[in-house]
Design an enzyme around this catalytic site. Sequence first.
Site, PDB file in Angstrom:
ATOM      1  CG  MET A   1     -11.363   3.228   1.941  1.00  0.00           C
ATOM      2  SD  MET A   1     -10.048   3.271   3.037  1.00  0.00           S
ATOM      3  CE  MET A   1      -8.647   3.221   2.097  1.00  0.00           C
TER       4      MET A   1
ATOM      5  CG  HIS B   1      -9.602   0.260  -0.714  1.00  0.00           C
ATOM      6  ND1 HIS B   1      -9.064   0.133   0.290  1.00  0.00           N
ATOM      7  CD2 HIS B   1     -10.914   0.416  -0.516  1.00  0.00           C
ATOM      8  CE1 HIS B   1      -9.769  -0.075   1.234  1.00  0.00           C
ATOM      9  NE2 HIS B   1     -11.113   0.164   0.824  1.00  0.00           N
TER      10      HIS B   1
ATOM     11  CG  ASP C   1      -5.461   2.241   1.051  1.00  0.00           C
ATOM     12  OD1 ASP C   1      -6.302   1.537   0.671  1.00  0.00           O
ATOM     13  OD2 ASP C   1      -4.202   2.278   1.374  1.00  0.00           O
TER      14      ASP C   1
ATOM     15  CG  MET D   1     -11.707  -2.630   4.960  1.00  0.00           C
ATOM     16  SD  MET D   1     -10.256  -2.620   4.050  1.00  0.00           S
ATOM     17  CE  MET D   1      -9.341  -1.567   5.501  1.00  0.00           C
TER      18      MET D   1
ATOM     19  CG  HIS E   1      -4.141  -1.627  -1.546  1.00  0.00           C
ATOM     20  ND1 HIS E   1      -5.151  -2.373  -1.980  1.00  0.00           N
ATOM     21  CD2 HIS E   1      -4.492  -0.857  -0.674  1.00  0.00           C
ATOM     22  CE1 HIS E   1      -6.223  -1.904  -1.494  1.00  0.00           C
ATOM     23  NE2 HIS E   1      -5.946  -1.220  -0.615  1.00  0.00           N
TER      24      HIS E   1
ATOM     25  CB  SER F   1      -0.848  -0.039   0.956  1.00  0.00           C
ATOM     26  OG  SER F   1      -1.441   1.351   1.298  1.00  0.00           O
TER      27      SER F   1
ATOM     28  CG  ASP G   1      -6.137  -2.800   3.314  1.00  0.00           C
ATOM     29  OD1 ASP G   1      -5.058  -2.734   4.059  1.00  0.00           O
ATOM     30  OD2 ASP G   1      -6.471  -1.879   2.566  1.00  0.00           O
TER      31      ASP G   1
END
Length: 225
Positions: A67, A65, A34, A136, A32, A7, A174
């Site tokens: 969010m 990802h 975020d 998660m 990854h 990440s 994750d």
Amino acid sequence: MVKIAPSILSSDFSRLAEEIQAVVEAGADLLHVDVMDGHFVPNLTFGPPVIKAIRKVTDVPFDVHLMIDNPDQYLEDYAQAGADYIGVHVEVCPHLNRTLTRIAELGKKPVAVLNPHTPLCSIENVLDLISMVLVMSVNPGFGGQKFIPSSVDKVAELHAMISRRGLDVPIQVDGGIQADTIGQVAAAGARVFVSGSGVFGHASGYKAAMDEMRERAREYVRHSG
């Protein structure tokens, strides 16, 4: 196959391109990314311009990802920026079937993401639309959090659910993934592992971190049969 997805949230942002090149050379399977909006989670990170810029650095698949609230509004932006996988949280997708289908229509791989408290039944009827499920194992929003032990049982239940359906949907985990936690979720059925500080903060370097985690995961997979 065990895959490690560093990440970049835990990387040195002042040297982002160099950090990406370093983890790719060290053996990253995915990167990854975020994306946080300060609303769905209490933090702000990357947007499409940053992803478009770092897309030039490597051909390794980007696991983006989201969010964020209202992800449907931004799917095309992230697809065009260079995402390969696009993960959306089921908690903010009232029409999850439509959202996952749209990601696939954009030529990307849909990922359904579940917060620690979110039940598995929320994705049971869309498993056939998903390229991967992200469980998660921390509450999202910040890197470096402690692994939530109940995530192991959740991964095992999800693995059983997928197997009953005869589907081939990888489980990704994750949150708090390091050498001392990866084995538990690998034995439960996870095969893709996101690690931020576990890679970027490892005292012996990125390659040593990923090699150690891969070997630990494979060992537990072998023992679990």
